[in-house]
Scaffold this motif. Structure first.
Motif, PDB file in Angstrom:
ATOM      1  N   UNK A 154      -3.540 -19.647 -32.848  1.00 47.38           N
ATOM      2  CA  UNK A 154      -2.730 -20.608 -33.603  1.00 47.38           C
ATOM      3  C   UNK A 154      -2.520 -21.911 -32.848  1.00 47.38           C
ATOM      4  N   UNK A 155      -2.277 -21.850 -31.527  1.00 45.61           N
ATOM      5  CA  UNK A 155      -2.007 -23.078 -30.774  1.00 45.61           C
ATOM      6  C   UNK A 155      -3.213 -24.008 -30.779  1.00 45.61           C
ATOM      7  N   UNK A 156      -4.410 -23.456 -30.619  1.00 39.22           N
ATOM      8  CA  UNK A 156      -5.632 -24.271 -30.618  1.00 39.22           C
ATOM      9  C   UNK A 156      -5.961 -24.722 -32.037  1.00 39.22           C
ATOM     10  N   UNK A 157      -5.824 -23.814 -32.982  1.00 42.23           N
ATOM     11  CA  UNK A 157      -6.194 -24.084 -34.373  1.00 42.23           C
ATOM     12  C   UNK A 157      -5.337 -25.196 -34.972  1.00 42.23           C
ATOM     13  N   UNK A 158      -4.015 -25.073 -34.865  1.00 33.79           N
ATOM     14  CA  UNK A 158      -3.117 -26.036 -35.500  1.00 33.79           C
ATOM     15  C   UNK A 158      -3.140 -27.391 -34.792  1.00 33.79           C
ATOM     16  N   UNK A 159      -3.398 -27.379 -33.485  1.00 29.21           N
ATOM     17  CA  UNK A 159      -3.500 -28.656 -32.761  1.00 29.21           C
ATOM     18  C   UNK A 159      -4.758 -29.422 -33.159  1.00 29.21           C
ATOM     19  N   UNK A 160      -5.828 -28.681 -33.495  1.00 26.87           N
ATOM     20  CA  UNK A 160      -7.089 -29.324 -33.867  1.00 26.87           C
ATOM     21  C   UNK A 160      -7.101 -29.773 -35.325  1.00 26.87           C
ATOM     22  N   UNK A 161      -6.270 -29.126 -36.170  1.00 30.92           N
ATOM     23  CA  UNK A 161      -6.228 -29.492 -37.589  1.00 30.92           C
ATOM     24  C   UNK A 161      -5.389 -30.747 -37.801  1.00 30.92           C
ATOM     25  N   UNK A 194       5.638 -25.131 -36.871  1.00 31.60           N
ATOM     26  CA  UNK A 194       4.988 -23.973 -36.236  1.00 31.60           C
ATOM     27  C   UNK A 194       4.512 -24.339 -34.832  1.00 31.60           C
ATOM     28  N   UNK A 195       3.956 -25.536 -34.664  1.00 25.16           N
ATOM     29  CA  UNK A 195       3.498 -25.978 -33.346  1.00 25.16           C
ATOM     30  C   UNK A 195       4.670 -26.044 -32.368  1.00 25.16           C
ATOM     31  N   UNK A 196       5.832 -26.486 -32.854  1.00 24.97           N
ATOM     32  CA  UNK A 196       7.019 -26.546 -31.999  1.00 24.97           C
ATOM     33  C   UNK A 196       7.433 -25.144 -31.544  1.00 24.97           C
ATOM     34  N   UNK A 197       7.343 -24.172 -32.456  1.00 22.93           N
ATOM     35  CA  UNK A 197       7.636 -22.780 -32.076  1.00 22.93           C
ATOM     36  C   UNK A 197       6.647 -22.291 -31.010  1.00 22.93           C
ATOM     37  N   UNK A 222       2.546 -17.584 -33.616  1.00 20.63           N
ATOM     38  CA  UNK A 222       2.404 -18.781 -34.445  1.00 20.63           C
ATOM     39  C   UNK A 222       1.812 -18.467 -35.807  1.00 20.63           C
ATOM     40  N   UNK A 223       0.789 -17.608 -35.853  1.00 17.38           N
ATOM     41  CA  UNK A 223       0.191 -17.224 -37.135  1.00 17.38           C
ATOM     42  C   UNK A 223       1.194 -16.439 -37.976  1.00 17.38           C
ATOM     43  N   UNK A 224       1.963 -15.556 -37.339  1.00 14.75           N
ATOM     44  CA  UNK A 224       3.004 -14.809 -38.045  1.00 14.75           C
ATOM     45  C   UNK A 224       3.989 -15.757 -38.712  1.00 14.75           C
ATOM     46  N   UNK A 225       4.491 -16.743 -37.963  1.00  4.84           N
ATOM     47  CA  UNK A 225       5.472 -17.689 -38.507  1.00  4.84           C
ATOM     48  C   UNK A 225       4.872 -18.511 -39.647  1.00  4.84           C
TER      49      UNK A 225
END
Length: 562
Positions: free
Chosen positions: A60-67, A81-84, A92-95
């Motif tokens: 999630x951390x890599x995925x959402x930062x790249x999107x 979600x990134x802040x969490x 992150x994916x759960x949230x």
């Protein structure tokens, strides 16, 4: 002035959740996160449309930062979600899946938004209260007298990252190294305030995963060292010094202010003379290891090496603090005098060789709570994902020091919590409905939407066409293989997904996301093989509910288009 464009009016979108384009983008993001969830999640390749590196991940951390998205409503959820993730490094994916499922269920229920928001907040408080209870039946007390529970927790984090491409033996090996590193960062004999150490990760590409290792102290890359030299460079306590100021001899490094230069003076020669004075002083003070955060002038380097002093330059800001912690030295930020308390010490220096990398191993004189993890893998993509997985596992282990608990993994936590909410809400339905200003039917409909959202997170773990079911005794999650008939159900079940419940003939079943009679889920006595971070998941639950309520409350989006 004729070239200036006329200012465009801001774009206003009212009721964004009624906008088909926004809902379509929200659904795409939800499906994207669901497809990445769990140990069998599908990988995603992300490439910016203006060029750049291709990222392959399901983290999630890599995925959402790249999107990226031009839609503010999507960015609202993504940023939350990134802040969490930045704070807890896990779940992150759960949230994200839970947040968007709550929004979807609220839309489909046709209930008033304020009713959904109030019920969601009330159920969040119910969940939080239950999870803090001593008799909570979906959490496990961490036993710090044994590393077994810690290894299972680390193993659950690392095995959930399929882009690492690890075999079972490799997962166990890396998990043990991560736990070993975590234990090395926890001081044993300190009294008073305990200061945790750090794990420094130095990835090595091209070697097999089983060559990964962990070492007390620091390993620093030094490509200029001779490879044939082995054994300790120095084997007695060594005096060290660290400079945070640049020793390259540049005028720009002297700081702000006015510099007066006499006519005919050679500035570079004067600065080099001052650098060599520093060299004279450290030689006089019997320094063995000379380190600098930035660049060291070649002449000074040669002078120090001629006096048998080991020189390390370009430490960087990230390694400065661990080196200070390891040696006890105080960084020198001036080119003038070296204070007596600036010196530190280490036990010895040895050389380690990993593939093409030659590294200096700095051994601490005492328990410094600093260690170096060397993860190895066959190519860059797998190695990057393994590095992220190890960092997440280490952070999750640290969270257990604050809350010494873990939750059942494999979707069992979510199904158990959904069953608990249904049972509690059935007994308090009438009173709660009057408190929220709705009918009992509306209240129970909102509760069902919350529970179905939790169960949709569990269902997202299945990517191969199997069926998700729950037992009606403990409310744990089980998986049936594809095309399994109902009369073949029992032979295909051995343990639940977390491993805490064994199959027995007395258990009754229900398919996930289908109506079943509410019941009080009983506790289990078995040990779970798959565990989730208690702290990260509880915060992920709070972030999901609060972000969903915020999204439901958005009435207008005003976007500047200039």
């Amino acid at each position: 002035m004729s070239r200036l464009e006329k200012k465009k009016p801001a774009r206003c979108t009212d009721l964004p959740l009624n906008n088909a384009d926004i809902c379509s983008k929200l659904n795409i993001l939800r499906q994207l996160l669901k497809s990445c969830y769990g140990p069998t999640g599908r990988l995603k390749q992300i490439h910016n449309n203006v060029g750049g590196q291709v990222v392959t991940t399901s983290t999630s951390s890599v995925l959402l930062s790249a999107l990226t998205s031009s839609e503010p409503f999507i960015n609202l959820i993504r940023t939350s979600i990134i802040n969490h993730i930045s704070r807890f490094n896990d779940c992150g994916l759960f949230a994200g899946i839970l947040c968007m499922s709550l929004i979807e269920k609220a839309q489909l229920s046709c209930l008033r938004k304020d009713v959904c928001q109030k019920v969601n907040k009330s159920l969040l408080d119910l969940c939080t209260s239950y999870l803090q209870q001593e008799d909570c039946a979906c959490k496990v007390k961490m036993d710090f007298n044994s590393s077994h529970c810690l290894i299972r927790l680390a193993q659950s984090v690392i095995s959930s990252k399929p882009a690492c491409v690890l075999r079972e033996a490799e997962i166990i090996h890396v998990s043990r190294l991560t736990v070993q590193g975590f234990l090395l960062t926890v001081p044993c004999d300190n009294s008073g305030v305990v200061r945790l150490g750090r794990i420094i990760t130095v990835p090595v590409e091209g070697l097999p995963v089983m060559d990964s290792d962990i070492f007390p102290g620091l390993l620093l890359e030094t490509p200029d060292l001779p490879i044939h030299q082995t054994g300790p460079l120095h084997a007695v306590p060594l005096r060290t010094i660290i400079f945070s100021a640049s020793l390259a001899g540049d005028l720009t490094e002297l700081g702000e202010g006015t510099i007066e230069v006499h006519r005919g003076a050679d500035v570079e020669a004067q600065i080099l003379k001052q650098l060599l004075r520093i060299g004279d002083q450290v030689v006089k003070d019997e320094v063995n290891l000379f380190m600098c955060q930035k660049v060291i002038h070649p002449v000074l380097q040669q002078y120090l090496r001629d006096h048998h002093i080991t020189v390390i330059e370009r430490l960087g800001i990230n390694l400065l603090e661990p080196v200070i912690h390891l040696t006890g030295a105080q960084p020198v930020a001036t080119l003038h005098t070296i204070p007596p308390n600036a010196y530190g010490k280490i036990k010895e220096i040895t050389i380690k060789q990993f593939g093409a990398k030659t590294m200096l191993h700095l051994h601490p004189t005492e328990e410094a709570a600093i260690c170096t993890l060397i993860p190895c893998h066959r190519n860059e993509t797998m190695l990057n994902e393994l590095k992220v997985a190890c960092e997440k596992a280490e952070h999750v282990l640290r969270l257990t020091l604050r809350d010494p608990f873990a939750l059942f993994g494999g979707g069992c936590f979510e199904t158990h919590l959904a069953a608990y909410i249904r049972h509690k809400s059935k007994t308090t339905g009438l009173d709660a409905a009057s408190m929220f200003g709705c009918t009992q039917t509306e209240y129970l409909l909102a509760v069902e939407g919350f529970c179905r959202s939790l169960e949709s997170v569990t269902a997202a773990l299945e990517h191969d066409g199997g069926s998700s079911i729950i037992d009606l005794t403990h409310a744990h999650h089980w998986t049936l293989p594809t095309d399994t008939a109902s009369d073949e159900m029992d032979p295909n079940l051995s343990r639940c997904r977390c491993g805490a419940v064994k199959h027995c003939k007395e258990l009754k079943w229900s398919f996930l996301n289908t109506k079943y009679t509410e019941f009080s889920a009983s506790a289990v006595s078995g040990e779970a093989d798959v565990l989730d971070s208690f702290t990260a998941k509880v915060n992920g639950l709070q972030v999901a509910v609060e972000t969903a309520n915020l999204a439901l409350d958005v009435q207008y989006i005003i976007q500047d288009t200039n």
